[in-house]
Design an enzyme around this catalytic site. Sequence first.
Site, PDB file in Angstrom:
ATOM      1  N   TRP A   7      16.340  29.438  23.640  1.00  0.00           N
ATOM      2  CA  TRP A   7      16.636  30.732  23.019  1.00  0.00           C
ATOM      3  C   TRP A   7      15.532  31.214  22.077  1.00  0.00           C
ATOM      4  CZ3 TRP A   7      22.491  30.334  21.196  1.00  0.00           C
ATOM      5  CH2 TRP A   7      23.301  30.125  22.320  1.00  0.00           C
ATOM      6  N   LYS A   8      14.605  30.327  21.760  1.00  0.00           N
ATOM      7  CA  LYS A   8      13.538  30.675  20.800  1.00  0.00           C
ATOM      8  C   LYS A   8      14.163  31.342  19.583  1.00  0.00           C
ATOM      9  CE  LYS A   8      10.166  30.935  24.525  1.00  0.00           C
ATOM     10  NZ  LYS A   8       8.937  31.509  25.021  1.00  0.00           N
ATOM     11  N   HIS A  94       6.249  22.494  22.521  1.00  0.00           N
ATOM     12  CA  HIS A  94       6.182  23.829  23.136  1.00  0.00           C
ATOM     13  C   HIS A  94       4.879  24.496  22.703  1.00  0.00           C
ATOM     14  CE1 HIS A  94       7.024  27.969  24.131  1.00  0.00           C
ATOM     15  NE2 HIS A  94       7.983  27.529  24.916  1.00  0.00           N
ATOM     16  N   GLU A 164       4.476  24.433  31.504  1.00  0.00           N
ATOM     17  CA  GLU A 164       4.574  25.830  31.074  1.00  0.00           C
ATOM     18  C   GLU A 164       3.181  26.382  30.805  1.00  0.00           C
ATOM     19  OE1 GLU A 164       8.676  26.811  29.320  1.00  0.00           O
ATOM     20  OE2 GLU A 164       7.416  26.116  27.704  1.00  0.00           O
ATOM     21  N   SER A 212       8.155  32.911  32.350  1.00  0.00           N
ATOM     22  CA  SER A 212       8.601  34.136  33.030  1.00  0.00           C
ATOM     23  C   SER A 212       9.469  33.867  34.255  1.00  0.00           C
ATOM     24  CB  SER A 212       7.403  35.003  33.402  1.00  0.00           C
ATOM     25  OG  SER A 212       6.632  35.279  32.257  1.00  0.00           O
TER      26      SER A 212
HETATM   27  P1  PGA Z   1       9.793  32.754  29.024  1.00  0.00           P
HETATM   28  O1  PGA Z   1       9.586  31.477  28.088  1.00  0.00           O
HETATM   29  O2  PGA Z   1      10.831  32.376  30.047  1.00  0.00           O
HETATM   30  O3  PGA Z   1      10.279  33.834  28.087  1.00  0.00           O
HETATM   31  O4  PGA Z   1       8.480  33.050  29.628  1.00  0.00           O
HETATM   32  C1  PGA Z   1       9.589  30.179  28.617  1.00  0.00           C
HETATM   33  C2  PGA Z   1       9.271  29.215  27.520  1.00  0.00           C
HETATM   34  O5  PGA Z   1       8.350  29.470  26.740  1.00  0.00           O
HETATM   35  O6  PGA Z   1       9.958  28.178  27.386  1.00  0.00           O
END
Ligand code: PGA
Length: 250
Positions: A7-8, A94, A164, A212
Amino acid sequence: MLIVGNWKAYVESKAKAKALCAGARRLGAKGVHEIVIAPSFPYIGMLAPLRPSVKDVPALGAQDVSITVGGAKTGEVTAGVLREIGVSYVIVGHSERRARGETDEIVTEKARHVLAHGMTPIICVGEADRDPEAQYLKFVRAQISSVFAALTPKERLSVVVAYEPIWAIGKTDLEAITPTDLAEMVLYIRKVLADFMPGRANQKVRILYGGSVDADDVRSLATGTLVDGFLVGRASTDVADFSALVKAIS
Ligand code: PGA
């Protein structure tokens, strides 16, 4: 597959956190995929007590963990606290944390704390850019090797690796990785893991893709790439979007 919603800092409302949590639980209840949500720390605290009696919370992940253990460490959230409150997965390294100075050494130390407390670290790796000479492969190898070299053979079995690429994070599905490139990368990561875990052992390490991922691209990225799941940012912070994403591969 393992699908982790990161969810950041997108979610800033208790009501939204509860709605996303309930949505994730419904998706997980189907038993097709393992669904994990990674809210911010306070929302973990809010959602965790609902388990397991209410059965209204999917597996919980944290977005980060302290490198320290308990004591006089103002502001730190330790692995001990996360474990005690019911967290099972912890995202470590991350790129948005690495951009704030988190080195491979710090990532490794955090992963060891997570494992020592019986949780699963999701180690994020990925290059900022792709160069024609493919130096980025060496970069990813170094990120993975630094963690795996420091772990015992038994600890290695419990790790999840999330590939990622920074260039694909937070964009649209048009800028996500292509299935062909993802398939190559998964094979490459398996090869790196095999250096530390020969034979069938490395198959125990799940490899996720993040960057994404949404309902439009998830199916093609899941097909034929040998990826074991996804780490989803933005698309995991809307009930309908996340549901569409999971359904697209169910
Ligand atoms: P995103 O982020 O799906 O918004 O690109 C993925 C992540 O950074 O874990």
